[in-house]
Scaffold this motif. Structure first.
Motif, mmCIF file in Angstrom:
data_model
loop_
_atom_site.group_PDB
_atom_site.id
_atom_site.type_symbol
_atom_site.label_atom_id
_atom_site.label_comp_id
_atom_site.label_asym_id
_atom_site.label_seq_id
_atom_site.Cartn_x
_atom_site.Cartn_y
_atom_site.Cartn_z
ATOM 1 N N VAL A 97 0.857 -1.185 0.000
ATOM 2 C CA VAL A 97 0.000 0.000 0.000
ATOM 3 C C VAL A 97 0.892 1.234 0.000
ATOM 4 O O VAL A 97 1.627 1.454 0.962
ATOM 5 C CB VAL A 97 -0.928 0.020 1.246
ATOM 6 C CG1 VAL A 97 -1.799 1.256 1.234
ATOM 7 C CG2 VAL A 97 -1.755 -1.257 1.324
ATOM 8 N N PRO A 98 0.895 2.027 -1.061
ATOM 9 C CA PRO A 98 0.318 1.784 -2.379
ATOM 10 C C PRO A 98 1.139 0.715 -3.122
ATOM 11 O O PRO A 98 2.107 0.195 -2.561
ATOM 12 C CB PRO A 98 0.439 3.153 -3.052
ATOM 13 C CG PRO A 98 1.650 3.775 -2.445
ATOM 14 C CD PRO A 98 1.652 3.286 -1.010
ATOM 15 N N PRO A 99 0.789 0.395 -4.386
ATOM 16 C CA PRO A 99 1.545 -0.607 -5.120
ATOM 17 C C PRO A 99 3.044 -0.291 -5.145
ATOM 18 O O PRO A 99 3.444 0.867 -5.211
ATOM 19 C CB PRO A 99 0.954 -0.539 -6.539
ATOM 20 C CG PRO A 99 -0.441 -0.050 -6.321
ATOM 21 C CD PRO A 99 -0.322 0.936 -5.183
ATOM 22 N N ALA A 100 3.861 -1.356 -5.079
ATOM 23 C CA ALA A 100 5.321 -1.198 -5.059
ATOM 24 C C ALA A 100 5.991 -1.722 -6.322
ATOM 25 O O ALA A 100 7.163 -1.431 -6.558
ATOM 26 C CB ALA A 100 5.903 -1.912 -3.838
ATOM 27 N N TYR A 101 5.256 -2.496 -7.130
ATOM 28 C CA TYR A 101 5.856 -3.164 -8.290
ATOM 29 C C TYR A 101 4.995 -3.030 -9.534
ATOM 30 O O TYR A 101 3.774 -2.900 -9.449
ATOM 31 C CB TYR A 101 6.042 -4.662 -7.990
ATOM 32 C CG TYR A 101 7.050 -4.910 -6.903
ATOM 33 C CD1 TYR A 101 8.399 -4.981 -7.188
ATOM 34 C CD2 TYR A 101 6.648 -5.050 -5.587
ATOM 35 C CE1 TYR A 101 9.333 -5.188 -6.186
ATOM 36 C CE2 TYR A 101 7.568 -5.265 -4.574
ATOM 37 C CZ TYR A 101 8.913 -5.333 -4.887
ATOM 38 O OH TYR A 101 9.834 -5.518 -3.889
ATOM 39 N N THR A 102 5.652 -3.122 -10.696
ATOM 40 C CA THR A 102 4.930 -3.243 -11.954
ATOM 41 C C THR A 102 4.381 -4.661 -12.038
ATOM 42 O O THR A 102 4.762 -5.529 -11.241
ATOM 43 C CB THR A 102 5.859 -2.998 -13.161
ATOM 44 O OG1 THR A 102 6.822 -4.058 -13.221
ATOM 45 C CG2 THR A 102 6.562 -1.648 -13.076
ATOM 46 N N SER A 103 3.538 -4.928 -12.994
ATOM 47 C CA SER A 103 3.002 -6.282 -13.159
ATOM 48 C C SER A 103 4.094 -7.294 -13.481
ATOM 49 O O SER A 103 3.924 -8.489 -13.255
ATOM 50 C CB SER A 103 1.922 -6.295 -14.245
ATOM 51 O OG SER A 103 2.470 -5.865 -15.476
ATOM 52 N N ASP A 104 5.240 -6.829 -13.984
ATOM 53 C CA ASP A 104 6.378 -7.706 -14.283
ATOM 54 C C ASP A 104 7.292 -7.922 -13.080
ATOM 55 O O ASP A 104 8.269 -8.659 -13.174
ATOM 56 C CB ASP A 104 7.211 -7.129 -15.432
ATOM 57 C CG ASP A 104 6.445 -7.116 -16.747
ATOM 58 O OD1 ASP A 104 5.596 -8.000 -16.946
ATOM 59 O OD2 ASP A 104 6.688 -6.218 -17.562
ATOM 60 N N GLY A 105 7.010 -7.255 -11.955
ATOM 61 C CA GLY A 105 7.810 -7.430 -10.753
ATOM 62 C C GLY A 105 8.947 -6.442 -10.581
ATOM 63 O O GLY A 105 9.763 -6.584 -9.685
ATOM 64 N N ASP A 106 9.013 -5.418 -11.437
ATOM 65 C CA ASP A 106 10.022 -4.369 -11.291
ATOM 66 C C ASP A 106 9.533 -3.349 -10.270
ATOM 67 O O ASP A 106 8.350 -2.979 -10.282
ATOM 68 C CB ASP A 106 10.303 -3.677 -12.633
ATOM 69 C CG ASP A 106 10.906 -4.626 -13.652
ATOM 70 O OD1 ASP A 106 11.739 -5.470 -13.270
ATOM 71 O OD2 ASP A 106 10.533 -4.521 -14.840
ATOM 72 N N GLU A 107 10.434 -2.885 -9.402
ATOM 73 C CA GLU A 107 10.022 -1.943 -8.364
ATOM 74 C C GLU A 107 9.647 -0.592 -8.955
ATOM 75 O O GLU A 107 10.333 -0.062 -9.843
ATOM 76 C CB GLU A 107 11.116 -1.768 -7.315
ATOM 77 C CG GLU A 107 10.626 -1.046 -6.086
ATOM 78 C CD GLU A 107 11.512 -1.199 -4.877
ATOM 79 O OE1 GLU A 107 11.146 -0.629 -3.842
ATOM 80 O OE2 GLU A 107 12.535 -1.885 -4.958
ATOM 81 N N LEU A 108 8.544 -0.048 -8.449
ATOM 82 C CA LEU A 108 8.093 1.280 -8.867
ATOM 83 C C LEU A 108 8.836 2.350 -8.073
ATOM 84 O O LEU A 108 9.185 2.120 -6.906
ATOM 85 C CB LEU A 108 6.590 1.425 -8.605
ATOM 86 C CG LEU A 108 5.659 0.579 -9.461
ATOM 87 C CD1 LEU A 108 4.250 0.596 -8.874
ATOM 88 C CD2 LEU A 108 5.652 1.085 -10.894
ATOM 89 N N PRO A 109 9.023 3.536 -8.643
ATOM 90 C CA PRO A 109 9.589 4.631 -7.834
ATOM 91 C C PRO A 109 8.579 5.084 -6.804
ATOM 92 O O PRO A 109 7.369 4.870 -6.969
ATOM 93 C CB PRO A 109 9.842 5.733 -8.878
ATOM 94 C CG PRO A 109 8.927 5.414 -10.021
ATOM 95 C CD PRO A 109 8.743 3.912 -10.011
ATOM 96 N N ALA A 110 9.052 5.687 -5.735
ATOM 97 C CA ALA A 110 8.159 6.180 -4.678
ATOM 98 C C ALA A 110 7.221 7.223 -5.265
ATOM 99 O O ALA A 110 7.625 8.063 -6.060
ATOM 100 C CB ALA A 110 8.969 6.791 -3.541
ATOM 101 N N ALA A 111 5.950 7.136 -4.898
ATOM 102 C CA ALA A 111 4.962 8.101 -5.358
ATOM 103 C C ALA A 111 5.238 9.459 -4.735
ATOM 104 O O ALA A 111 5.714 9.544 -3.604
ATOM 105 C CB ALA A 111 3.564 7.629 -5.005
ATOM 106 N N LYS A 112 4.938 10.519 -5.454
ATOM 107 C CA LYS A 112 5.126 11.868 -4.930
ATOM 108 C C LYS A 112 3.892 12.270 -4.161
ATOM 109 O O LYS A 112 2.767 12.057 -4.599
ATOM 110 C CB LYS A 112 5.393 12.849 -6.076
ATOM 111 C CG LYS A 112 6.716 12.544 -6.773
ATOM 112 C CD LYS A 112 6.958 13.498 -7.898
ATOM 113 C CE LYS A 112 8.274 13.120 -8.559
ATOM 114 N NZ LYS A 112 8.517 13.829 -9.774
ATOM 115 N N ALA A 113 4.106 12.830 -2.988
ATOM 116 C CA ALA A 113 2.980 13.226 -2.136
ATOM 117 C C ALA A 113 2.333 14.487 -2.656
ATOM 118 O O ALA A 113 2.885 15.285 -3.312
ATOM 119 C CB ALA A 113 3.467 13.448 -0.715
#
Length: 113
Positions: A97-113
């Motif tokens: 929470v929130p999502p941390a990965y793409t559907s392929d399992g690559d880590e997403l960058p931190a969301a901007k507040a």
């Protein structure tokens, strides 16, 4: 509404999610580990539920025992590693929470507040 039966296949697999949260399964073989001293999710909290197996979570230098039914919260930014210390695969369900990965399992960058 989304629905699925959790498939526990070897490794880490993103299962289902939306813009607000995400679920993934993780199966760690006997003697193996996931994560390490530099592993952390800078933009997501991780709830880890142990479906079966035994292991330990090393979080920010502390060790916590894991067994079937264990539930832990790894907060965003926590350095963590999950080890299988048992005699069978360690199967976990992970909620981000929130999502941390793409559907392929690559880590997403931190969301901007």
């Amino acid at each position: 509404m989304k629905h699925l039966s959790v498939p526990y296949a070897e490794g880490f697999r993103v299962l289902i999610g939306d813009d607000h949260s995400q679920a993934a399964s993780m199966v760690i073989a006997v003697g193996d580990k996931e994560g390490g001293a530099d592993n952390r999710h800078s933009g997501a909290d991780q709830w880890l539920y142990v479906e079966s197996g035994d292991g330990e979570a090393r979080i920010n230098g502390h060790t916590y025992l894991l067994e079937a039914g264990s539930l832990i919260l790894i907060q965003r930014g926590d350095r963590h590693e999950i080890r299988n210390t048992g005699r069978s695969p360690l199967k976990t369900l992970n909620i981000y929470v929130p999502p941390a990965y793409t559907s392929d399992g690559d880590e997403l960058p931190a969301a901007k507040a």
